[in-house]
Write a protein that holds these residues in place. Sequence first.
Motif, PDB file in Angstrom:
ATOM      1  N   CYS A   1       0.961  -1.208  -0.025  1.00  0.00           N
ATOM      2  CA  CYS A   1      -0.096  -0.025  -0.072  1.00  0.00           C
ATOM      3  C   CYS A   1       0.923   1.207   0.071  1.00  0.00           C
ATOM      4  CB  CYS A   1      -0.887  -0.023   1.215  1.00  0.00           C
ATOM      5  SG  CYS A   1      -2.321  -1.125   1.159  1.00  0.00           S
ATOM      6  N   GLU A   2       1.843   1.437   0.797  1.00  0.00           N
ATOM      7  CA  GLU A   2       2.890   2.599   0.781  1.00  0.00           C
ATOM      8  C   GLU A   2       3.350   2.361  -0.680  1.00  0.00           C
ATOM      9  OE1 GLU A   2       5.450   1.748   4.258  1.00  0.00           O
ATOM     10  OE2 GLU A   2       4.150   2.369   5.632  1.00  0.00           O
ATOM     11  N   ARG A   3       4.121   1.578  -0.883  1.00  0.00           N
ATOM     12  CA  ARG A   3       4.545   1.884  -2.540  1.00  0.00           C
ATOM     13  C   ARG A   3       3.645   2.308  -3.395  1.00  0.00           C
ATOM     14  NH1 ARG A   3       7.364  -3.104  -1.207  1.00  0.00           N
ATOM     15  NH2 ARG A   3       5.901  -4.317  -2.105  1.00  0.00           N
ATOM     16  N   ARG A   4       2.272   1.549  -3.357  1.00  0.00           N
ATOM     17  CA  ARG A   4       1.429   2.056  -4.399  1.00  0.00           C
ATOM     18  C   ARG A   4       0.884   3.652  -4.131  1.00  0.00           C
ATOM     19  NH1 ARG A   4      -2.098  -1.639  -3.835  1.00  0.00           N
ATOM     20  NH2 ARG A   4      -3.476  -0.694  -2.296  1.00  0.00           N
ATOM     21  N   TYR A   5       0.723   3.873  -2.962  1.00  0.00           N
ATOM     22  CA  TYR A   5       0.227   5.167  -2.611  1.00  0.00           C
ATOM     23  C   TYR A   5       1.560   6.248  -2.958  1.00  0.00           C
ATOM     24  CZ  TYR A   5      -4.237   3.576  -1.091  1.00  0.00           C
ATOM     25  OH  TYR A   5      -5.199   2.977  -1.026  1.00  0.00           O
ATOM     26  N   THR A   6       2.759   5.879  -2.607  1.00  0.00           N
ATOM     27  CA  THR A   6       3.896   6.761  -2.712  1.00  0.00           C
ATOM     28  C   THR A   6       4.040   6.865  -4.362  1.00  0.00           C
ATOM     29  OG1 THR A   6       4.897   6.037  -0.864  1.00  0.00           O
ATOM     30  CG2 THR A   6       6.289   6.924  -2.456  1.00  0.00           C
ATOM     31  N   SER A   7       3.864   5.937  -5.095  1.00  0.00           N
ATOM     32  CA  SER A   7       4.163   6.131  -6.401  1.00  0.00           C
ATOM     33  C   SER A   7       3.014   6.831  -6.895  1.00  0.00           C
ATOM     34  CB  SER A   7       3.897   4.587  -7.288  1.00  0.00           C
ATOM     35  OG  SER A   7       3.980   4.829  -8.588  1.00  0.00           O
ATOM     36  N   GLN A   8       1.753   6.796  -6.568  1.00  0.00           N
ATOM     37  CA  GLN A   8       0.858   7.748  -6.934  1.00  0.00           C
ATOM     38  C   GLN A   8       0.979   9.102  -6.625  1.00  0.00           C
ATOM     39  OE1 GLN A   8      -2.840   5.532  -5.790  1.00  0.00           O
ATOM     40  NE2 GLN A   8      -2.894   4.332  -7.393  1.00  0.00           N
ATOM     41  N   LEU A   9       1.430   9.516  -5.701  1.00  0.00           N
ATOM     42  CA  LEU A   9       1.748  10.621  -5.144  1.00  0.00           C
ATOM     43  C   LEU A   9       2.631  11.171  -5.835  1.00  0.00           C
ATOM     44  CD1 LEU A   9       0.759  12.763  -2.818  1.00  0.00           C
ATOM     45  CD2 LEU A   9       2.690  11.598  -1.275  1.00  0.00           C
ATOM     46  N   GLY A  10       3.816  10.431  -6.156  1.00  0.00           N
ATOM     47  CA  GLY A  10       4.921  11.073  -6.973  1.00  0.00           C
ATOM     48  C   GLY A  10       4.221  11.411  -8.466  1.00  0.00           C
ATOM     49  N   GLU A  11       3.247  10.506  -8.920  1.00  0.00           N
ATOM     50  CA  GLU A  11       2.687  10.956 -10.225  1.00  0.00           C
ATOM     51  C   GLU A  11       2.024  12.090 -10.400  1.00  0.00           C
ATOM     52  OE1 GLU A  11       0.668   7.255 -11.519  1.00  0.00           O
ATOM     53  OE2 GLU A  11       2.616   6.232 -11.653  1.00  0.00           O
ATOM     54  N   LEU A  12       1.148  12.239  -9.259  1.00  0.00           N
ATOM     55  CA  LEU A  12       0.243  13.471  -8.990  1.00  0.00           C
ATOM     56  C   LEU A  12       1.235  14.716  -8.860  1.00  0.00           C
ATOM     57  CD1 LEU A  12      -2.613  12.094  -6.962  1.00  0.00           C
ATOM     58  CD2 LEU A  12      -2.759  12.791  -9.187  1.00  0.00           C
ATOM     59  N   ARG A  13       2.326  14.619  -8.042  1.00  0.00           N
ATOM     60  CA  ARG A  13       3.024  15.886  -7.871  1.00  0.00           C
ATOM     61  C   ARG A  13       3.711  16.208  -9.163  1.00  0.00           C
ATOM     62  NH1 ARG A  13       6.088  14.094  -2.229  1.00  0.00           N
ATOM     63  NH2 ARG A  13       4.467  15.122  -1.015  1.00  0.00           N
ATOM     64  N   ASP A  14       4.316  15.242 -10.111  1.00  0.00           N
ATOM     65  CA  ASP A  14       4.614  15.573 -11.209  1.00  0.00           C
ATOM     66  C   ASP A  14       3.732  16.140 -12.148  1.00  0.00           C
ATOM     67  OD1 ASP A  14       7.087  14.355 -10.397  1.00  0.00           O
ATOM     68  OD2 ASP A  14       6.915  12.586 -11.624  1.00  0.00           O
ATOM     69  N   LYS A  15       2.377  15.672 -12.420  1.00  0.00           N
ATOM     70  CA  LYS A  15       1.498  16.149 -13.049  1.00  0.00           C
ATOM     71  C   LYS A  15       1.149  17.659 -12.548  1.00  0.00           C
ATOM     72  CE  LYS A  15      -0.714  11.714 -14.701  1.00  0.00           C
ATOM     73  NZ  LYS A  15      -1.817  10.996 -14.449  1.00  0.00           N
ATOM     74  N   LEU A  16       1.011  17.841 -11.223  1.00  0.00           N
ATOM     75  CA  LEU A  16       0.826  19.082 -10.609  1.00  0.00           C
ATOM     76  C   LEU A  16       1.901  20.106 -11.308  1.00  0.00           C
ATOM     77  CD1 LEU A  16      -0.952  20.844  -9.084  1.00  0.00           C
ATOM     78  CD2 LEU A  16       0.184  19.988  -6.825  1.00  0.00           C
ATOM     79  N   GLU A  17       3.059  19.600 -10.985  1.00  0.00           N
ATOM     80  CA  GLU A  17       4.164  20.499 -11.260  1.00  0.00           C
ATOM     81  C   GLU A  17       4.221  20.905 -12.921  1.00  0.00           C
ATOM     82  OE1 GLU A  17       7.208  23.244 -10.891  1.00  0.00           O
ATOM     83  OE2 GLU A  17       6.078  22.207  -9.271  1.00  0.00           O
ATOM     84  N   GLN A  18       3.890  20.141 -13.497  1.00  0.00           N
ATOM     85  CA  GLN A  18       3.797  20.390 -15.234  1.00  0.00           C
ATOM     86  C   GLN A  18       2.636  21.202 -15.334  1.00  0.00           C
ATOM     87  OE1 GLN A  18       2.943  16.632 -17.453  1.00  0.00           O
ATOM     88  NE2 GLN A  18       3.061  17.729 -19.337  1.00  0.00           N
ATOM     89  N   SER A  19       1.351  20.932 -14.722  1.00  0.00           N
ATOM     90  CA  SER A  19       0.189  21.830 -14.830  1.00  0.00           C
ATOM     91  C   SER A  19       0.670  23.151 -14.573  1.00  0.00           C
ATOM     92  CB  SER A  19      -1.059  21.512 -14.168  1.00  0.00           C
ATOM     93  OG  SER A  19      -1.932  22.122 -14.292  1.00  0.00           O
ATOM     94  N   ASN A  20       1.268  23.283 -13.552  1.00  0.00           N
ATOM     95  CA  ASN A  20       1.819  24.607 -12.941  1.00  0.00           C
ATOM     96  C   ASN A  20       2.708  25.464 -14.143  1.00  0.00           C
ATOM     97  OD1 ASN A  20       0.295  24.947 -10.681  1.00  0.00           O
ATOM     98  ND2 ASN A  20       1.977  23.959  -9.197  1.00  0.00           N
ATOM     99  N   ASN A  21       3.690  24.365 -14.356  1.00  0.00           N
ATOM    100  CA  ASN A  21       4.623  25.067 -15.566  1.00  0.00           C
ATOM    101  C   ASN A  21       3.810  25.879 -16.785  1.00  0.00           C
ATOM    102  OD1 ASN A  21       6.640  24.565 -13.889  1.00  0.00           O
ATOM    103  ND2 ASN A  21       7.258  22.760 -14.860  1.00  0.00           N
TER     104      ASN A  21
END
Length: 186
Positions: A119-139
């Motif tokens: 669960c921790e690996r899966r949620y950490t991975s999803q959180l990382g993906e969301l952070r990347d998408k959020l940063e891309q959207s901000n850019n």
Amino acid sequence: EEDNANLLRNLNNKEEALRNAQVTFTFIMFFFYIYLLNLERLNAKSHELATLTKQVDLTQTDLKTREDSFGSKVKNLKIRIVIEYLSGTSFQQRVNDYEQQISRLRQELAQLKREKEECERRYTSQLGELRDKLEQSNNNNRSMQNYVNSLKTTYASVFNDSVTPPFPSTTSYSRFSTATIPSVYP
């Protein structure tokens, strides 16, 4: 006649400036629309991130409860072993039963730990993906904002700052950033 020629030239210049302003305005509105779409997607991703964070918290709470339950089962088992030992009833059979229970409980604990790590690996991975998408959207939003500002400047220079642009000043939506996302795991 010279005045007419000057007036005609001025009129042609103003018409050309108006056409340029209309084209610029069309571009500004198009990019503003795209900007709003990106903002809407950003808000959706922020909501998704909050939901995932809530799920991680609930999963951690559930795993902690299950681990606590396991600990209390082991404690109760130890107490029962002592009581039965003191009562002297078929001690060896009881020991075998308890060893089996302990083995089963250890397997259950190992399974719980594997589930928690997964669960921790899966949620950490999803959180990382969301952070990347959020940063891309901000850019993308920053880039769009810079482009809109340059179009505003062009519009203002075409009309020599004598005409107010037909669009409001744009509010910054950069309040969503990866720096404000809480860490899921301490």
